[in-house]
Design a protein around this motif. Structure first.
Motif, PDB file in Angstrom:
ATOM      1  N   ARG A   1       0.810  -1.222   0.000  1.00  0.00           N
ATOM      2  CA  ARG A   1       0.000   0.000   0.000  1.00  0.00           C
ATOM      3  C   ARG A   1       0.843   1.272   0.000  1.00  0.00           C
ATOM      4  O   ARG A   1       0.320   2.376  -0.105  1.00  0.00           O
ATOM      5  CB  ARG A   1      -0.947  -0.006   1.204  1.00  0.00           C
ATOM      6  CG  ARG A   1      -1.903  -1.203   1.175  1.00  0.00           C
ATOM      7  CD  ARG A   1      -2.824  -1.188   2.372  1.00  0.00           C
ATOM      8  NE  ARG A   1      -3.773  -0.079   2.317  1.00  0.00           N
ATOM      9  CZ  ARG A   1      -4.546   0.283   3.325  1.00  0.00           C
ATOM     10  NH1 ARG A   1      -4.481  -0.385   4.480  1.00  0.00           N
ATOM     11  NH2 ARG A   1      -5.402   1.286   3.206  1.00  0.00           N
TER      12      ARG A   1
ATOM     13  N   LEU B   1       1.379   9.761  -0.510  1.00  0.00           N
ATOM     14  CA  LEU B   1       1.275   9.841  -1.967  1.00  0.00           C
ATOM     15  C   LEU B   1       2.646   9.980  -2.612  1.00  0.00           C
ATOM     16  O   LEU B   1       2.910   9.401  -3.680  1.00  0.00           O
ATOM     17  CB  LEU B   1       0.375  11.016  -2.373  1.00  0.00           C
ATOM     18  CG  LEU B   1      -1.121  10.841  -2.108  1.00  0.00           C
ATOM     19  CD1 LEU B   1      -1.866  12.126  -2.425  1.00  0.00           C
ATOM     20  CD2 LEU B   1      -1.695   9.689  -2.931  1.00  0.00           C
TER      21      LEU B   1
ATOM     22  N   ARG C   1       4.147   6.742  -3.006  1.00  0.00           N
ATOM     23  CA  ARG C   1       3.546   5.982  -4.108  1.00  0.00           C
ATOM     24  C   ARG C   1       3.938   6.522  -5.481  1.00  0.00           C
ATOM     25  O   ARG C   1       3.573   5.946  -6.504  1.00  0.00           O
ATOM     26  CB  ARG C   1       2.018   6.023  -3.986  1.00  0.00           C
ATOM     27  CG  ARG C   1       1.473   5.289  -2.772  1.00  0.00           C
ATOM     28  CD  ARG C   1      -0.042   5.444  -2.698  1.00  0.00           C
ATOM     29  NE  ARG C   1      -0.601   4.653  -1.603  1.00  0.00           N
ATOM     30  CZ  ARG C   1      -1.904   4.572  -1.335  1.00  0.00           C
ATOM     31  NH1 ARG C   1      -2.776   5.235  -2.089  1.00  0.00           N
ATOM     32  NH2 ARG C   1      -2.336   3.846  -0.333  1.00  0.00           N
TER      33      ARG C   1
ATOM     34  N   HIS D   1       2.883   9.437  -6.620  1.00  0.00           N
ATOM     35  CA  HIS D   1       1.766  10.238  -7.132  1.00  0.00           C
ATOM     36  C   HIS D   1       2.169  11.713  -7.145  1.00  0.00           C
ATOM     37  O   HIS D   1       2.721  12.220  -6.165  1.00  0.00           O
ATOM     38  CB  HIS D   1       0.543  10.044  -6.240  1.00  0.00           C
ATOM     39  CG  HIS D   1      -0.740  10.513  -6.833  1.00  0.00           C
ATOM     40  ND1 HIS D   1      -1.016  11.844  -7.070  1.00  0.00           N
ATOM     41  CD2 HIS D   1      -1.851   9.826  -7.238  1.00  0.00           C
ATOM     42  CE1 HIS D   1      -2.217  11.965  -7.588  1.00  0.00           C
ATOM     43  NE2 HIS D   1      -2.750  10.754  -7.708  1.00  0.00           N
TER      44      HIS D   1
ATOM     45  N   ASP E   1      -5.767   6.883  -0.388  1.00  0.00           N
ATOM     46  CA  ASP E   1      -6.488   5.913  -1.226  1.00  0.00           C
ATOM     47  C   ASP E   1      -7.605   6.582  -2.022  1.00  0.00           C
ATOM     48  O   ASP E   1      -7.929   6.159  -3.137  1.00  0.00           O
ATOM     49  CB  ASP E   1      -7.082   4.797  -0.354  1.00  0.00           C
ATOM     50  CG  ASP E   1      -6.041   3.848   0.197  1.00  0.00           C
ATOM     51  OD1 ASP E   1      -4.923   3.813  -0.358  1.00  0.00           O
ATOM     52  OD2 ASP E   1      -6.341   3.146   1.190  1.00  0.00           O
TER      53      ASP E   1
ATOM     54  N   THR F   1      -7.645   9.633  -3.137  1.00  0.00           N
ATOM     55  CA  THR F   1      -7.144  10.589  -4.130  1.00  0.00           C
ATOM     56  C   THR F   1      -7.261   9.978  -5.531  1.00  0.00           C
ATOM     57  O   THR F   1      -6.898   8.819  -5.732  1.00  0.00           O
ATOM     58  CB  THR F   1      -5.664  10.925  -3.853  1.00  0.00           C
ATOM     59  OG1 THR F   1      -5.553  11.471  -2.526  1.00  0.00           O
ATOM     60  CG2 THR F   1      -5.126  11.936  -4.855  1.00  0.00           C
ATOM     61  N   PRO F   2      -7.793  10.710  -6.496  1.00  0.00           N
ATOM     62  CA  PRO F   2      -7.934  10.166  -7.854  1.00  0.00           C
ATOM     63  C   PRO F   2      -6.624   9.575  -8.371  1.00  0.00           C
ATOM     64  O   PRO F   2      -5.552  10.134  -8.136  1.00  0.00           O
ATOM     65  CB  PRO F   2      -8.358  11.393  -8.675  1.00  0.00           C
ATOM     66  CG  PRO F   2      -9.046  12.282  -7.680  1.00  0.00           C
ATOM     67  CD  PRO F   2      -8.308  12.094  -6.392  1.00  0.00           C
ATOM     68  N   LYS F   3      -6.751   8.439  -9.045  1.00  0.00           N
ATOM     69  CA  LYS F   3      -5.568   7.773  -9.563  1.00  0.00           C
ATOM     70  C   LYS F   3      -4.839   8.672 -10.560  1.00  0.00           C
ATOM     71  O   LYS F   3      -5.453   9.435 -11.312  1.00  0.00           O
ATOM     72  CB  LYS F   3      -5.950   6.454 -10.247  1.00  0.00           C
ATOM     73  CG  LYS F   3      -6.661   5.454  -9.338  1.00  0.00           C
ATOM     74  CD  LYS F   3      -5.785   5.025  -8.180  1.00  0.00           C
ATOM     75  CE  LYS F   3      -6.493   4.000  -7.294  1.00  0.00           C
ATOM     76  NZ  LYS F   3      -5.697   3.652  -6.101  1.00  0.00           N
ATOM     77  N   GLN F   4      -3.553   8.540 -10.569  1.00  0.00           N
ATOM     78  CA  GLN F   4      -2.716   9.340 -11.465  1.00  0.00           C
ATOM     79  C   GLN F   4      -2.825   8.810 -12.897  1.00  0.00           C
ATOM     80  O   GLN F   4      -2.756   7.613 -13.125  1.00  0.00           O
ATOM     81  CB  GLN F   4      -1.274   9.245 -10.975  1.00  0.00           C
ATOM     82  CG  GLN F   4      -0.268  10.056 -11.733  1.00  0.00           C
ATOM     83  CD  GLN F   4       1.051  10.120 -10.978  1.00  0.00           C
ATOM     84  OE1 GLN F   4       1.257  11.000 -10.168  1.00  0.00           O
ATOM     85  NE2 GLN F   4       1.935   9.165 -11.221  1.00  0.00           N
ATOM     86  N   LYS F   5      -2.999   9.739 -13.848  1.00  0.00           N
ATOM     87  CA  LYS F   5      -3.081   9.362 -15.251  1.00  0.00           C
ATOM     88  C   LYS F   5      -1.930  10.008 -16.029  1.00  0.00           C
ATOM     89  O   LYS F   5      -1.356  11.011 -15.582  1.00  0.00           O
ATOM     90  CB  LYS F   5      -4.426   9.806 -15.845  1.00  0.00           C
ATOM     91  CG  LYS F   5      -5.653   9.249 -15.131  1.00  0.00           C
ATOM     92  CD  LYS F   5      -6.930   9.529 -15.912  1.00  0.00           C
ATOM     93  CE  LYS F   5      -7.232  11.014 -16.061  1.00  0.00           C
ATOM     94  NZ  LYS F   5      -7.607  11.660 -14.787  1.00  0.00           N
TER      95      LYS F   5
END
Length: 361
Positions: free
Chosen positions: A64, A113, A116, A118, A326, A328-332
């Motif tokens: 995670r 984040l 991760r 992000h 978790d 937070t909008p996924k990174q694109k």
């Protein structure tokens, strides 16, 4: 003659300590002017960070979190130095120095984040004077010299502080940054957290110098070796370094002798391959939290109940922060292209359109 001169220099860098391993004051004159409330707050931060560290290790093992460098054992060095700063001072951290920037104002969920990868983890709030942790070993040291010079030229009454490990003291950037800051009398504080091993290489193999602190001599700046397991010594040394810088006396190099109890990072390092259990036991007796706890208990400022309250709060805060991360909008890919430039060049504009089409499918 040269050997004698070297020995004279080395002997000047004795370890500065206020509390011994038993939590007893051994340097009364150096005791910092901290109120009871401030002493308790400092202990709360250390206990909180130890629990946060334990939870972060568990989260990493669960998949995670991404990159994570454990901090247990270095709380006194990290938090004692940060506590001596002003809110408007700038922190330029290395990759292990996440606690300092969180206590300086970066929201905990953003630190997760960052781990991760992000991009929102690096979108630092406007009122938080930190840079994101530097992965390149020692690069933050040169940057700190520049930030400190900028503060001086703008007439700011603030300093820039940076952190690296004993391995970082072997990098060219380490010497260049200190030399630049010294030459321009910039208000910088360079902290080397000597945790005895640069990943697996022991500090005595990093350099022929008896101490890292003595390297300040060549740069013409102040240097001090500090017991990095003694939070009061770290606080006092950092506060003095800050005051010296603001009084126009230039930068300081602080070597904080400490120990990381865990692996270098959670990316597969196994400290049992290069550290002995005897060495671990020796440093566990110097635990910064145990030492400070004894000191505060003797003053009637700390109790088991108080510590349990802090432990519970840390667990709840970490739980809430990871939940927010978790959510937070996924990174694109389009996010990354969008935030890189104020006005996109033609080639990236074309790529942006291509990826938007892919992401909409």
């Amino acid at each position: 003659m040269a050997t004698k001169t070297l020995e004279q220099i080395e002997n000047q860098f004795e370890t500065f300590q206020i509390l011994n391993e038993k939590g007893e004051v051994v340097n009364e004159e150096a005791l910092p002017d901290l109120s009871d409330e401030e002493l308790v707050e400092l202990m709360e931060r250390m206990v909180y960070t130890r629990i946060w560290d334990q939870r972060a290790i568990s989260l990493n093992r669960q998949g995670r979190l991404g990159f994570y460098a454990p901090v247990a054992g270095q709380e006194a060095s990290m938090l004692g130095s940060q506590y001596a700063l002003d809110k408007e001072d700038w922190i330029l951290p290395g990759y292990r120095d996440v606690p300092q920037i969180v206590w300086h104002g970066l929201p905990l969920y953003q630190a997760f984040l960052y781990s991760r990868g992000h991009f929102h983890g690096g979108q630092i709030p406007e009122d938080v004077n930190v840079l994101m942790p530097q992965i390149i070993i020692g690069a933050q040291i040169v940057q700190t010299a520049g930030v400190a010079l900028g503060l001086k030229r703008k007439g700011k009454e603030n300093v820039a502080i940076t952190y690296t490990g004993d391995g970082g003291a072997s990098q060219g950037d380490f010497y260049e940054g200190m030399n630049f800051a010294g030459a321009y009398n910039a208000p910088a504080i360079f902290v080397v957290q000597n945790n005895q091993f640069a990943i697996s290489v022991p500090v005595e193999q990093q350099s022929a110098a008896k101490t890292i602190a003595q390297k300040a001599v060549a740069a013409g700046i102040r240097g001090l070796r500090v017991d990095g397991m003694d939070v009061l010594a770290v606080y006092a040394a950092t506060k003095e370094a800050r005051e010296n810088a603001l009084n126009g006396n230039g930068p300081t190099l602080l070597e904080n002798d400490c120990y990381r109890y865990g692996p270098h990072t959670m990316a597969g390092d196994d400290p049992t391959r290069y550290r002995t259990s005897e060495l671990d036991d020796e440093w566990e007796k110097k635990d910064p939290i145990v030492r400070f706890r004894k000191y505060l208990e003797d003053k009637g400022l700390w109790s088991e109940d108080k510590e349990n309250e802090v432990v519970d709060k840390a667990k709840e805060d970490v739980k809430a922060a990871i939940k927010k991360a978790d959510e937070t909008p996924k990174q694109k890919v389009t996010d990354l292209i969008d935030i890189m430039h104020e006005k996109l060049p033609a080639n990236l504009q074309k790529q942006l359109e291509e990826y938007r089409e892919k992401e909409s499918e």
